[in-house]
Design a protein around this motif. Structure first.
Motif, PDB file in Angstrom:
ATOM      1  N   LEU A  20      28.932  46.428  68.566  1.00  0.00           N
ATOM      2  CA  LEU A  20      28.318  47.698  68.189  1.00  0.00           C
ATOM      3  C   LEU A  20      27.621  48.342  69.383  1.00  0.00           C
ATOM      4  CD1 LEU A  20      27.248  49.761  66.038  1.00  0.00           C
ATOM      5  CD2 LEU A  20      25.274  48.243  65.842  1.00  0.00           C
ATOM      6  N   PHE A  21      26.818  47.553  70.114  1.00  0.00           N
ATOM      7  CA  PHE A  21      26.086  48.102  71.255  1.00  0.00           C
ATOM      8  C   PHE A  21      27.001  48.390  72.436  1.00  0.00           C
ATOM      9  CE2 PHE A  21      22.446  47.250  68.758  1.00  0.00           C
ATOM     10  CZ  PHE A  21      21.451  48.095  69.238  1.00  0.00           C
ATOM     11  N   GLU A  22      28.073  47.625  72.591  1.00  0.00           N
ATOM     12  CA  GLU A  22      29.043  47.946  73.650  1.00  0.00           C
ATOM     13  C   GLU A  22      29.646  49.318  73.395  1.00  0.00           C
ATOM     14  OE1 GLU A  22      30.576  43.636  75.302  1.00  0.00           O
ATOM     15  OE2 GLU A  22      31.602  44.463  73.544  1.00  0.00           O
ATOM     16  N   LYS A  23      29.958  49.603  72.137  1.00  0.00           N
ATOM     17  CA  LYS A  23      30.510  50.908  71.776  1.00  0.00           C
ATOM     18  C   LYS A  23      29.444  51.998  71.912  1.00  0.00           C
ATOM     19  CE  LYS A  23      32.597  50.843  67.848  1.00  0.00           C
ATOM     20  NZ  LYS A  23      33.043  51.005  66.455  1.00  0.00           N
ATOM     21  N   LEU A  24      28.251  51.730  71.402  1.00  0.00           N
ATOM     22  CA  LEU A  24      27.162  52.704  71.444  1.00  0.00           C
ATOM     23  C   LEU A  24      26.789  53.078  72.870  1.00  0.00           C
ATOM     24  CD1 LEU A  24      24.804  54.253  70.012  1.00  0.00           C
ATOM     25  CD2 LEU A  24      23.481  52.155  70.263  1.00  0.00           C
ATOM     26  N   LEU A  25      26.614  52.067  73.718  1.00  0.00           N
ATOM     27  CA  LEU A  25      26.154  52.302  75.088  1.00  0.00           C
ATOM     28  C   LEU A  25      27.293  52.571  76.064  1.00  0.00           C
ATOM     29  CD1 LEU A  25      23.497  49.444  75.191  1.00  0.00           C
ATOM     30  CD2 LEU A  25      23.088  51.881  74.790  1.00  0.00           C
ATOM     31  N   ASN A  26      28.538  52.382  75.602  1.00  0.00           N
ATOM     32  CA  ASN A  26      29.714  52.527  76.464  1.00  0.00           C
ATOM     33  C   ASN A  26      29.572  51.644  77.702  1.00  0.00           C
ATOM     34  OD1 ASN A  26      32.274  53.514  77.028  1.00  0.00           O
ATOM     35  ND2 ASN A  26      31.484  55.175  78.288  1.00  0.00           N
ATOM     36  N   SER A  27      29.127  50.416  77.447  1.00  0.00           N
ATOM     37  CA  SER A  27      28.831  49.469  78.516  1.00  0.00           C
ATOM     38  C   SER A  27      29.025  48.057  77.986  1.00  0.00           C
ATOM     39  CB  SER A  27      27.378  49.668  78.964  1.00  0.00           C
ATOM     40  OG  SER A  27      27.015  48.742  79.945  1.00  0.00           O
ATOM     41  N   PRO A  28      29.609  47.171  78.788  1.00  0.00           N
ATOM     42  CA  PRO A  28      29.798  45.801  78.311  1.00  0.00           C
ATOM     43  C   PRO A  28      28.503  44.992  78.352  1.00  0.00           C
ATOM     44  CG  PRO A  28      30.551  45.973  80.567  1.00  0.00           C
ATOM     45  CD  PRO A  28      30.154  47.370  80.131  1.00  0.00           C
ATOM     46  N   CYS A  29      28.436  44.005  77.485  1.00  0.00           N
ATOM     47  CA  CYS A  29      27.377  43.011  77.561  1.00  0.00           C
ATOM     48  C   CYS A  29      27.628  42.222  78.843  1.00  0.00           C
ATOM     49  CB  CYS A  29      27.433  42.097  76.344  1.00  0.00           C
ATOM     50  SG  CYS A  29      26.357  40.668  76.434  1.00  0.00           S
ATOM     51  N   TYR A  30      26.644  42.140  79.728  1.00  0.00           N
ATOM     52  CA  TYR A  30      26.880  41.465  81.004  1.00  0.00           C
ATOM     53  C   TYR A  30      26.359  40.031  81.037  1.00  0.00           C
ATOM     54  CZ  TYR A  30      22.036  42.234  82.516  1.00  0.00           C
ATOM     55  OH  TYR A  30      20.675  42.231  82.616  1.00  0.00           O
ATOM     56  N   LYS A  31      25.600  39.624  80.007  1.00  0.00           N
ATOM     57  CA  LYS A  31      25.035  38.285  80.058  1.00  0.00           C
ATOM     58  C   LYS A  31      24.554  37.878  78.675  1.00  0.00           C
ATOM     59  CE  LYS A  31      21.331  35.794  82.446  1.00  0.00           C
ATOM     60  NZ  LYS A  31      20.246  35.923  83.400  1.00  0.00           N
ATOM     61  N   THR A  32      24.812  36.623  78.305  1.00  0.00           N
ATOM     62  CA  THR A  32      24.186  36.034  77.130  1.00  0.00           C
ATOM     63  C   THR A  32      23.466  34.777  77.585  1.00  0.00           C
ATOM     64  OG1 THR A  32      26.148  34.751  76.552  1.00  0.00           O
ATOM     65  CG2 THR A  32      25.928  36.916  75.515  1.00  0.00           C
ATOM     66  N   GLU A  33      22.421  34.441  76.875  1.00  0.00           N
ATOM     67  CA  GLU A  33      21.602  33.299  77.277  1.00  0.00           C
ATOM     68  C   GLU A  33      20.816  32.793  76.075  1.00  0.00           C
ATOM     69  OE1 GLU A  33      17.900  32.458  80.391  1.00  0.00           O
ATOM     70  OE2 GLU A  33      18.942  34.366  80.461  1.00  0.00           O
ATOM     71  N   THR A  34      20.679  31.481  75.984  1.00  0.00           N
ATOM     72  CA  THR A  34      19.829  30.873  74.970  1.00  0.00           C
ATOM     73  C   THR A  34      18.517  30.462  75.621  1.00  0.00           C
ATOM     74  OG1 THR A  34      21.736  30.049  73.751  1.00  0.00           O
ATOM     75  CG2 THR A  34      19.622  28.983  73.309  1.00  0.00           C
ATOM     76  N   GLN A  41      18.766  33.452  70.959  1.00  0.00           N
ATOM     77  CA  GLN A  41      19.972  33.720  71.751  1.00  0.00           C
ATOM     78  C   GLN A  41      19.894  35.189  72.135  1.00  0.00           C
ATOM     79  OE1 GLN A  41      22.586  31.668  72.592  1.00  0.00           O
ATOM     80  NE2 GLN A  41      23.803  33.263  73.543  1.00  0.00           N
ATOM     81  N   THR A  42      20.119  35.502  73.412  1.00  0.00           N
ATOM     82  CA  THR A  42      19.985  36.877  73.885  1.00  0.00           C
ATOM     83  C   THR A  42      21.318  37.402  74.408  1.00  0.00           C
ATOM     84  OG1 THR A  42      19.419  36.234  76.148  1.00  0.00           O
ATOM     85  CG2 THR A  42      17.594  36.450  74.588  1.00  0.00           C
ATOM     86  N   ALA A  43      21.458  38.707  74.388  1.00  0.00           N
ATOM     87  CA  ALA A  43      22.597  39.402  74.998  1.00  0.00           C
ATOM     88  C   ALA A  43      22.028  40.625  75.710  1.00  0.00           C
ATOM     89  CB  ALA A  43      23.611  39.819  73.942  1.00  0.00           C
ATOM     90  N   PHE A  44      22.464  40.843  76.947  1.00  0.00           N
ATOM     91  CA  PHE A  44      21.905  41.920  77.771  1.00  0.00           C
ATOM     92  C   PHE A  44      22.922  43.008  78.086  1.00  0.00           C
ATOM     93  CE2 PHE A  44      18.874  38.555  78.684  1.00  0.00           C
ATOM     94  CZ  PHE A  44      17.676  39.248  78.775  1.00  0.00           C
ATOM     95  N   PHE A  45      22.415  44.241  78.096  1.00  0.00           N
ATOM     96  CA  PHE A  45      23.166  45.428  78.491  1.00  0.00           C
ATOM     97  C   PHE A  45      22.338  46.153  79.532  1.00  0.00           C
ATOM     98  CE2 PHE A  45      24.263  44.391  74.208  1.00  0.00           C
ATOM     99  CZ  PHE A  45      25.627  44.615  74.120  1.00  0.00           C
ATOM    100  N   ILE A  52      18.782  46.557  77.892  1.00  0.00           N
ATOM    101  CA  ILE A  52      18.610  46.374  76.463  1.00  0.00           C
ATOM    102  C   ILE A  52      18.874  44.897  76.206  1.00  0.00           C
ATOM    103  CG2 ILE A  52      19.418  47.002  74.151  1.00  0.00           C
ATOM    104  CD1 ILE A  52      18.229  49.394  75.715  1.00  0.00           C
ATOM    105  N   GLU A  53      17.955  44.234  75.500  1.00  0.00           N
ATOM    106  CA  GLU A  53      18.095  42.821  75.174  1.00  0.00           C
ATOM    107  C   GLU A  53      18.205  42.684  73.657  1.00  0.00           C
ATOM    108  OE1 GLU A  53      15.622  38.685  75.988  1.00  0.00           O
ATOM    109  OE2 GLU A  53      14.497  40.524  75.560  1.00  0.00           O
ATOM    110  N   LEU A  54      19.344  42.182  73.190  1.00  0.00           N
ATOM    111  CA  LEU A  54      19.490  41.869  71.772  1.00  0.00           C
ATOM    112  C   LEU A  54      19.021  40.441  71.561  1.00  0.00           C
ATOM    113  CD1 LEU A  54      23.019  43.376  70.992  1.00  0.00           C
ATOM    114  CD2 LEU A  54      20.776  44.496  70.925  1.00  0.00           C
ATOM    115  N   LEU A  55      18.299  40.197  70.470  1.00  0.00           N
ATOM    116  CA  LEU A  55      17.697  38.894  70.200  1.00  0.00           C
ATOM    117  C   LEU A  55      18.122  38.396  68.826  1.00  0.00           C
ATOM    118  CD1 LEU A  55      14.436  40.516  71.210  1.00  0.00           C
ATOM    119  CD2 LEU A  55      15.151  38.456  72.400  1.00  0.00           C
TER     120      LEU A  55
END
Length: 133
Positions: A20-34, A41-45, A52-55
């Protein structure tokens, strides 16, 4: 404070939210981390200089699980980059802010972090973060 480093958004599922956020921001998630210590668990844009950090909670007792149960998905915190987190913590404590940690702790994305209590910041959870050497 140097800049807004990232905005944290609590989500129920990274599997659903990352596309959803990749589409919204027109940008790939560049990193995930626990981050085991935070049970998250995090995902960064990246959007310009801000991230933007998804948690997503990894345990039922985590702060994110409690947040989702109480408020549902949405903005969790705003993080400000600082050059010296310990000095900034001392400055803010002296100014009357309540710190949720006595000393900086390791966070996601190679940062030292500390949170300020939202009762002192207009209801917004504020995170201070400094790049670890």
């Amino acid at each position: 404070m140097l800049k807004v480093e990232h905005i944290g958004i609590a989500v129920a599922s990274l599997r659903d939210s990352v596309p959803l956020f990749e589409k919204l921001l027109n940008s790939p998630c560049y990193k995930t981390e626990t981050v085991e210590s935070e049970q998250v668990q995090t995902a960064f844009f990246r959007q310009g200089e801000t991230k933007i950090e998804l948690l997503e909670a990894t345990g039922p007792d985590s702060a994110i699980a409690r947040f989702l149960e109480k408020k549902g998905a949405g903005m969790h915190h705003i993080a400000f980059e600082v050059s010296n987190i310990e000095e900034e913590m001392q400055r803010l404590k002296a100014a009357g802010f309540t710190l949720l940690q006595d000393k900086p702790k390791p966070g996601a994305d190679n940062k030292l972090i500390c949170f300020l209590h939202p009762k002192d910041t207009g209801g917004v959870l504020v995170e201070l973060c400094q790049e670890q050497a």
